[in-house]
Design a protein around this motif. Structure first.
Motif, PDB file in Angstrom:
ATOM      1  N   LEU A  49       0.470  -0.858   0.005  1.00 55.63           N
ATOM      2  CA  LEU A  49      -0.228   0.277   0.051  1.00 55.63           C
ATOM      3  C   LEU A  49       0.865   1.527  -0.118  1.00 55.63           C
ATOM      4  O   LEU A  49       1.597   1.440   1.025  1.00 55.63           O
ATOM      5  N   VAL A  50       0.610   2.159  -0.471  1.00 54.28           N
ATOM      6  CA  VAL A  50       0.794   3.562  -1.159  1.00 54.28           C
ATOM      7  C   VAL A  50       1.130   4.241   0.352  1.00 54.28           C
ATOM      8  O   VAL A  50      -0.306   4.347   0.661  1.00 54.28           O
ATOM      9  N   ARG A  51       1.764   4.498   1.227  1.00 63.04           N
ATOM     10  CA  ARG A  51       1.522   5.245   2.403  1.00 63.04           C
ATOM     11  C   ARG A  51       1.404   6.523   1.644  1.00 63.04           C
ATOM     12  O   ARG A  51       1.138   7.222   1.296  1.00 63.04           O
ATOM     13  N   PRO A  52       0.589   7.135   3.181  1.00 65.59           N
ATOM     14  CA  PRO A  52       0.061   7.786   3.165  1.00 65.59           C
ATOM     15  C   PRO A  52       1.038   9.374   3.336  1.00 65.59           C
ATOM     16  O   PRO A  52       2.226   9.286   3.253  1.00 65.59           O
ATOM     17  N   GLY A  53       0.664  10.543   1.892  1.00 64.37           N
ATOM     18  CA  GLY A  53       1.578  11.539   2.099  1.00 64.37           C
ATOM     19  C   GLY A  53       1.275  12.301   0.572  1.00 64.37           C
ATOM     20  O   GLY A  53       0.423  11.808  -0.062  1.00 64.37           O
ATOM     21  N   GLU A  54       2.743  12.554  -0.282  1.00 61.03           N
ATOM     22  CA  GLU A  54       2.393  12.824  -1.441  1.00 61.03           C
ATOM     23  C   GLU A  54       2.376  11.800  -1.878  1.00 61.03           C
ATOM     24  O   GLU A  54       2.448  10.841  -1.708  1.00 61.03           O
ATOM     25  N   PRO A  55       1.601  12.033  -3.409  1.00 63.89           N
ATOM     26  CA  PRO A  55       2.045  11.223  -4.087  1.00 63.89           C
ATOM     27  C   PRO A  55       3.726  10.607  -4.250  1.00 63.89           C
ATOM     28  O   PRO A  55       4.346  11.965  -4.911  1.00 63.89           O
ATOM     29  N   ARG A  56       3.610   9.613  -4.245  1.00 59.56           N
ATOM     30  CA  ARG A  56       4.965   8.573  -4.920  1.00 59.56           C
ATOM     31  C   ARG A  56       5.671   7.914  -6.042  1.00 59.56           C
ATOM     32  O   ARG A  56       3.933   7.915  -7.014  1.00 59.56           O
ATOM     33  N   ALA A  57       6.399   8.618  -6.788  1.00 60.68           N
ATOM     34  CA  ALA A  57       6.427   8.116  -8.002  1.00 60.68           C
ATOM     35  C   ALA A  57       7.204   6.989  -8.159  1.00 60.68           C
ATOM     36  O   ALA A  57       7.956   6.301  -7.459  1.00 60.68           O
ATOM     37  N   VAL A 100      11.535   4.020 -13.632  1.00 55.58           N
ATOM     38  CA  VAL A 100      11.969   3.059 -14.581  1.00 55.58           C
ATOM     39  C   VAL A 100      12.873   2.443 -14.152  1.00 55.58           C
ATOM     40  O   VAL A 100      12.583   0.950 -14.433  1.00 55.58           O
ATOM     41  N   LYS A 101      12.636   2.582 -13.481  1.00 53.61           N
ATOM     42  CA  LYS A 101      15.041   1.700 -12.584  1.00 53.61           C
ATOM     43  C   LYS A 101      14.752   1.729 -11.336  1.00 53.61           C
ATOM     44  O   LYS A 101      14.102   3.256 -10.580  1.00 53.61           O
ATOM     45  N   PRO A 102      15.356   1.459 -10.587  1.00 52.74           N
ATOM     46  CA  PRO A 102      15.251   1.218  -9.015  1.00 52.74           C
ATOM     47  C   PRO A 102      16.519   2.213  -8.532  1.00 52.74           C
ATOM     48  O   PRO A 102      17.415   1.616  -7.793  1.00 52.74           O
ATOM     49  N   ASP A 103      16.282   3.657  -9.003  1.00 55.12           N
ATOM     50  CA  ASP A 103      17.518   4.414  -9.196  1.00 55.12           C
ATOM     51  C   ASP A 103      16.561   5.397  -9.210  1.00 55.12           C
ATOM     52  O   ASP A 103      15.637   5.869  -9.317  1.00 55.12           O
ATOM     53  N   ALA A 104      17.282   6.410  -7.840  1.00 53.59           N
ATOM     54  CA  ALA A 104      16.185   7.420  -7.544  1.00 53.59           C
ATOM     55  C   ALA A 104      16.825   8.880  -8.738  1.00 53.59           C
ATOM     56  O   ALA A 104      16.050   9.627  -8.901  1.00 53.59           O
ATOM     57  N   SER A 105      17.489   8.380  -8.952  1.00 56.82           N
ATOM     58  CA  SER A 105      17.904   9.728 -10.872  1.00 56.82           C
ATOM     59  C   SER A 105      16.959   8.294 -11.818  1.00 56.82           C
ATOM     60  O   SER A 105      17.003   9.924 -13.213  1.00 56.82           O
ATOM     61  N   SER A 106      16.606   7.843 -11.767  1.00 52.34           N
ATOM     62  CA  SER A 106      15.477   7.233 -12.958  1.00 52.34           C
ATOM     63  C   SER A 106      14.772   7.610 -13.119  1.00 52.34           C
ATOM     64  O   SER A 106      14.231   8.441 -12.570  1.00 52.34           O
ATOM     65  N   PRO A 107      14.579   8.472 -14.687  1.00 53.99           N
ATOM     66  CA  PRO A 107      12.765   8.716 -15.071  1.00 53.99           C
ATOM     67  C   PRO A 107      11.600   8.826 -14.189  1.00 53.99           C
ATOM     68  O   PRO A 107      11.363   7.064 -13.536  1.00 53.99           O
ATOM     69  N   ILE A 108      11.154   9.348 -14.191  1.00 47.46           N
ATOM     70  CA  ILE A 108       9.074   8.775 -13.447  1.00 47.46           C
ATOM     71  C   ILE A 108       8.455   8.271 -14.463  1.00 47.46           C
ATOM     72  O   ILE A 108       8.363   9.106 -15.246  1.00 47.46           O
ATOM     73  N   GLN A 109       8.109   6.922 -14.825  1.00 48.38           N
ATOM     74  CA  GLN A 109       6.787   6.590 -15.683  1.00 48.38           C
ATOM     75  C   GLN A 109       5.819   7.999 -15.041  1.00 48.38           C
ATOM     76  O   GLN A 109       4.803   8.007 -16.044  1.00 48.38           O
ATOM     77  N   TYR A 110       5.027   7.538 -14.027  1.00 48.14           N
ATOM     78  CA  TYR A 110       4.163   7.957 -13.089  1.00 48.14           C
ATOM     79  C   TYR A 110       3.928   8.227 -11.902  1.00 48.14           C
ATOM     80  O   TYR A 110       5.245   7.375 -11.297  1.00 48.14           O
ATOM     81  N   ARG A 111       3.040   8.495 -10.998  1.00 43.44           N
ATOM     82  CA  ARG A 111       3.293   8.752  -9.904  1.00 43.44           C
ATOM     83  C   ARG A 111       1.676   7.958  -9.185  1.00 43.44           C
ATOM     84  O   ARG A 111       0.613   7.961  -9.503  1.00 43.44           O
ATOM     85  N   GLY A 134       6.372  -0.492 -12.457  1.00 42.76           N
ATOM     86  CA  GLY A 134       7.819   0.531 -12.074  1.00 42.76           C
ATOM     87  C   GLY A 134       8.715  -0.134 -10.704  1.00 42.76           C
ATOM     88  O   GLY A 134       7.949  -1.091  -9.974  1.00 42.76           O
ATOM     89  N   TRP A 135       9.292   0.674 -10.084  1.00 35.96           N
ATOM     90  CA  TRP A 135       9.899   0.408  -9.163  1.00 35.96           C
ATOM     91  C   TRP A 135       9.992   2.043  -7.453  1.00 35.96           C
ATOM     92  O   TRP A 135       9.329   3.112  -8.760  1.00 35.96           O
ATOM     93  N   VAL A 136       9.868   1.688  -7.358  1.00 36.31           N
ATOM     94  CA  VAL A 136       8.941   2.771  -5.928  1.00 36.31           C
ATOM     95  C   VAL A 136       9.729   2.726  -4.843  1.00 36.31           C
ATOM     96  O   VAL A 136      10.710   1.381  -4.374  1.00 36.31           O
TER      97      VAL A 136
END
Length: 162
Positions: free
Chosen positions: A97-105, A108-119, A145-147
């Motif tokens: 389950l996506v935790r409360p707060g802002e929408p989560r990125a 594409v890959k398991p890397d914080a610099s990887s492009p966001i596919q969706y939120r 995708g990867w979160v």
């Protein structure tokens, strides 16, 4: 007549035993599961004669199984509510389950610099098939995708999901 009924009963018992032999619900608690049905009742005790306290209408909601009693499991839901659920209402499919707060990125890959596919909005449930210490591969509907693992509820700290 009686003998035939006995044979049918033995056949049904054999089928039930075969089905439960590989049943992941036979794991030793605590373990993670998900709600398998579109409607599942949580009760105050491990039998149908105990009052129902919550009717879950959210298939795939992750829950933690903390105790077993025959074919009933004591679960903890994402809000911390505890109660008993019939084991047939639970699945071994790993979900989060996506935790409360802002929408989560969802990347594409398991890397914080990887492009966001969706939120993904808080409260969204997806199926997970791989998690390491930092990232989880998640499928939400037909998208995947990867979160960041920290953005999800449904795993123990340090648990690796494969």
């Amino acid at each position: 007549m009686r003998r035939a009924g006995g044979v049918a009963g033995v056949a049904l018992l054999a089928l039930a035993s075969a089905a439960s032999a590989g049943d992941p619900a036979e794991k030793k608690p605590p373990y993670w599961a998900s709600i398998a049905s579109g409607e599942a009742m949580m009760r105050t005790g491990p039998a149908r004669n105990y009052p129902g306290v919550w009717l879950y209408k959210r298939r795939d909601l992750p829950v933690k199984v903390v105790q077993k009693h025959e074919n009933w499991r004591r679960i903890v839901d994402p809000d911390g509510v505890q109660g008993w659920m019939l084991v047939t209402m639970l699945s071994d499919k790993r979900t989060a389950l996506v935790r409360p707060g802002e929408p989560r990125a969802i990347r594409v890959k398991p890397d914080a610099s990887s492009p966001i596919q969706y939120r993904a909005e808080p409260g969204v449930v997806g199926r997970i098939d791989h998690c390491d210490e930092s990232w989880c591969h998640i499928a939400i509907g037909k998208r995947d995708g990867w979160v960041a693992r920290a953005d999800l509820y449904g795993m123990d700290p340090g648990e690796v999901v494969d």
